[in-house]
Scaffold this active site. Structure first.
Site, PDB file in Angstrom:
ATOM      1  N   GLY A  48     -30.428  -6.498  37.557  1.00 43.81           N
ATOM      2  CA  GLY A  48     -30.435  -5.872  38.878  1.00 43.81           C
ATOM      3  C   GLY A  48     -29.343  -6.413  39.776  1.00 43.81           C
ATOM      4  O   GLY A  48     -28.311  -6.905  39.319  1.00 43.81           O
TER       5      GLY A  48
ATOM      6  N   CYS B   9     -28.299  -4.962  34.036  1.00 41.64           N
ATOM      7  CA  CYS B   9     -28.289  -5.489  32.682  1.00 41.64           C
ATOM      8  C   CYS B   9     -29.642  -5.241  32.042  1.00 41.64           C
ATOM      9  O   CYS B   9     -30.448  -4.464  32.539  1.00 41.64           O
ATOM     10  CB  CYS B   9     -27.991  -6.993  32.717  1.00 41.64           C
TER      11      CYS B   9
ATOM     12  N   ILE C 120     -21.013  -5.980  36.990  1.00 40.26           N
ATOM     13  CA  ILE C 120     -20.871  -5.248  38.250  1.00 40.26           C
ATOM     14  C   ILE C 120     -20.262  -6.141  39.323  1.00 40.26           C
ATOM     15  O   ILE C 120     -19.347  -5.750  40.037  1.00 40.26           O
ATOM     16  CB  ILE C 120     -22.240  -4.724  38.734  1.00 40.26           C
TER      17      ILE C 120
END
Length: 646
Positions: free
Chosen positions: A81, A2, A57
């Site tokens: 991350g 992000c 994700i």
């Protein structure tokens, strides 16, 4: 994966709506990093605002929305991350009595860890790539942190008395009233190396948070120095004190086991996943370990080029066929590659001269059509000795050490005079090449610098890696005494020369060039790139290995090749290292000539007042005439000029 941004204002108790609008404006500059969701969190009384863009994700539901508050309400987190060991940490926290989790995101696990163990202890437990901003509502403190190897970026600094921070400079530049003054000293470092090294940025007063550090702000008027929570140098020192003592087979087994675990952790995602595959040792090793753990063919991606000498696609295809991956390759024309160039300034936000950003962007664009996450082989060169400059620099250092110090100084002055005279003497080049093992007069100045300034092998390393030699050789107003970034010289006691140089690159070139390139090029396509070699446990093992397990018969990566031999026939891998480059030199004499001429026009350079027109124009004319190949010098200048005018 992000992007986030935020600010902490000097004036407290401002209007919450205006603060929300400001931070949304900053966050929306990062839309490419997070096209799936956006969010804000504002504490107007404290003057704190967080903005976020999400690329979903793990946990694709609204339960993964950020900024996210902890279950107990103390902490608020904006996080970019992945924490790969979040499932293991979740189980441990649940056994310790943590409150019920709402979803299954790693963000929620991080917050629970902060509440249970405190930020410092929790940070040490995370295995992953990340940058985050953590607001402590009880203590009214803001903590910024970055992962151990610098995979994820984080900029911060003060503007107009306020603190601003974010994943990319474009977010900071969107802050109302931001005025970025170009830092000429940082620019001089860029012109030398092709990237702005941490902790500096191209703007004065704005910094990159160094890898493996945190900074905690309690008073916006005082921004303290970053504090390390992990150190590659310390890991290297520990490896020197207690090196790996097993047999060669045990070393091969151990590194394969750790790499397999790292790859397995990084294959966890709630979205389609694949890998970049060049057909070289590093990417082939990662893909082989992926395929060995996957019940279906791994999706792999390669870019091919039409120019002879720049195409590795056929080698990647051979490896893909052997491993049985679902392989996609795309051949791009020179025109298609050159079309990426105008987007580079916006992609990197500051001057960046690694031309391999072009193919990196293209292969990321290709992969994003099929997957949202792609694993890469980044870090293998720095950990296992993949660059030819390690043995080359060690050889130069051995020769330099034989010369007494006084003789080095005298010879340096003589060679510096020869280099100066050679610039004014036609035909001197061929004569100089017979005098110097450095092949031509244009490298005499480097030999002079080597003799005059080298007290440690790291000095040799940086001089040989420099493009525009000398801090103020081309940047007008640069300070020759400007301090070099920390970590550029480690001194004796940390192993032999190749080991020291690998460690130096691990802490400088890798995060500031290689990982910055991969992050910006992949995230520009809303693609998450992961690097299993950079699991810090793999790094710590690699730093404990003797160089005899990395270099054999003048070649690096011996140990890694032994791992790969178990999965891929050596005949498919054995070939000279090609890199991931494009023919910039030929383009500048051909289709890019008009573009370059416009950016390097003498009157323009004089009016802008940053680069000295005389050396720039001299390099340009030498390159156009074919007398010398000045593509590196010119690309550094052109990427700054393109950024300046973007």
């Amino acid at each position: 994966m992000c992007g986030f941004a935020g600010f902490l204002k000097l004036d407290r108790g401002l209007n919450a709506d205006s603060m929300t609008a400001s931070v949304l404006g900053m966050a929306d500059m990062l839309h490419h990093r997070g096209p799936d969701d956006r969010g804000t969190w504002v504490d107007a009384e404290a003057g704190l605002a967080l903005g976020f863009r999400r690329l979903a994700i793990v946990d694709l539901t609204p339960e993964g929305h950020q900024p996210m508050a902890s279950a107990g309400g103390r902490y608020v987190l904006a996080f970019n991350g992945e924490v790969y060991n979040h499932a293991e940490l979740r189980r441990e926290l649940q056994r310790a009595g943590a409150p019920c989790f709402r979803g299954h995101s790693d963000t929620e696990v991080m917050l629970a860890a902060f509440e249970k163990w405190g930020p410092e202890r929790a940070l040490e437990r995370f295995v992953g790539m990340f940058a985050f901003a953590l607001w402590d509502r009880h203590e009214r403190t803001l903590r910024l942190a970055r992962d151990r190897l610098g995979e994820k970026p984080l900029y911060y600094g003060r503007t107009g008395g306020d603190l601003v921070f974010g994943s990319e400079l474009k977010a900071l530049r969107a802050y109302p009233g931001f005025q970025g003054e170009i830092d000429r000293d940082a620019l001089s470092l860029y012109m030398r190396f092709g990237y702005v090294p941490a902790p500096y940025s191209i703007f004065r007063g704005i910094y990159k948070l160094p890898p493996a550090t945190t900074v905690t702000i309690r008073d916006v008027a005082v921004v303290p120095e970053p504090v390390p929570y992990w150190s590659a140098r310390s890991a290297s020192q520990a490896g020197a004190v207690a090196p790996f003592h097993g047999t060669e087979v045990e070393a091969i087994d151990r590194i394969e086991t750790l790499l397999r675990e790292a790859v397995g952790l990084q294959m966890v995602a709630d979205v389609p996943l694949g890998a970049f595959l060049s057909g070289g040792v590093d990417s082939s090793t990662i893909v082989a370990l992926m395929q060995s753990q996957s019940p279906r063919p791994v999706k792999t991606f390669t870019i091919g080029f039409e120019e002879a000498g720049y195409d590795e696609a056929c080698h990647a295809m051979a490896v893909a066929r052997h491993l049985g991956t679902e392989h996609t390759e795309l051949y791009v024309t020179a025109n298609e590659a050159r079309e990426v160039i105008p987007s580079l300034p916006a992609m990197f936000d500051e001057p960046f001269a690694d031309s391999s950003a072009i193919p990196t962007y293209l292969v990321s664009q290709l992969a994003r059509h099929y997957v949202t996450v792609s694993l890469s082989g980044d870090g293998g060169d720095e950990l296992f000795g993949g660059y030819d400059w390690y043995p080359r620099t060690a050889n130069v250092w051995r020769k330099l050490r034989r010369l007494p110090r006084p003789l080095r100084g005298t010879t340096s002055k003589v060679l510096a005079g020869l280099a100066l005279g050679s610039a004014r003497a036609p035909g001197f080049s061929s004569h100089a090449s017979r005098l110097s093992p450095f092949a031509s007069f244009d490298k005499l100045h480097k030999l002079a610098a080597l003799l005059g300034r080298s007290t440690e092998p790291e000095d040799v390393h940086w001089i040989l890696r420099s493009t525009w030699e000398g801090r103020s050789s081309v940047v007008l107003g640069a300070d020759e005494s400007f301090p070099t970034p920390p970590g550029w010289k480690f001194g004796p006691g940390l192993g032999d020369v190749p080991h020291r140089l690998m460690l130096t690159d691990l802490l400088t070139y890798l995060p500031d060039d290689v990982l910055a390139k991969v992050d910006r090029a992949s995230m520009r396509n809303s693609l998450e790139a992961r690097a299993p070699f950079l699991d810090h446990r793999v790094v710590e093992l690699a730093l404990s290995l003797p160089t005899t397990l990395k270099f054999r018969e003048g070649r690096g990566k011996w140990l890694l090749r032994q791992v790969l031999d178990r999965h891929v026939p050596r005949a498919l891998i054995e070939r000279p290292k090609m890199g991931f480059s494009v023919p910039v030199g030929a383009w500048l004499r051909g289709p890019l000539r008009g573009w370059a001429e416009g950016l390097l026009e003498e009157g323009r350079l004089r009016q802008e007042g940053f680069l000295d027109p005389l050396p720039v124009r001299r390099k340009w004319e030498e390159h156009l005439s074919g007398a010398r190949n000045r593509d590196a010098h010119l690309w550094h200048a052109l990427m700054f000029q393109a950024w300046l005018t973007a």
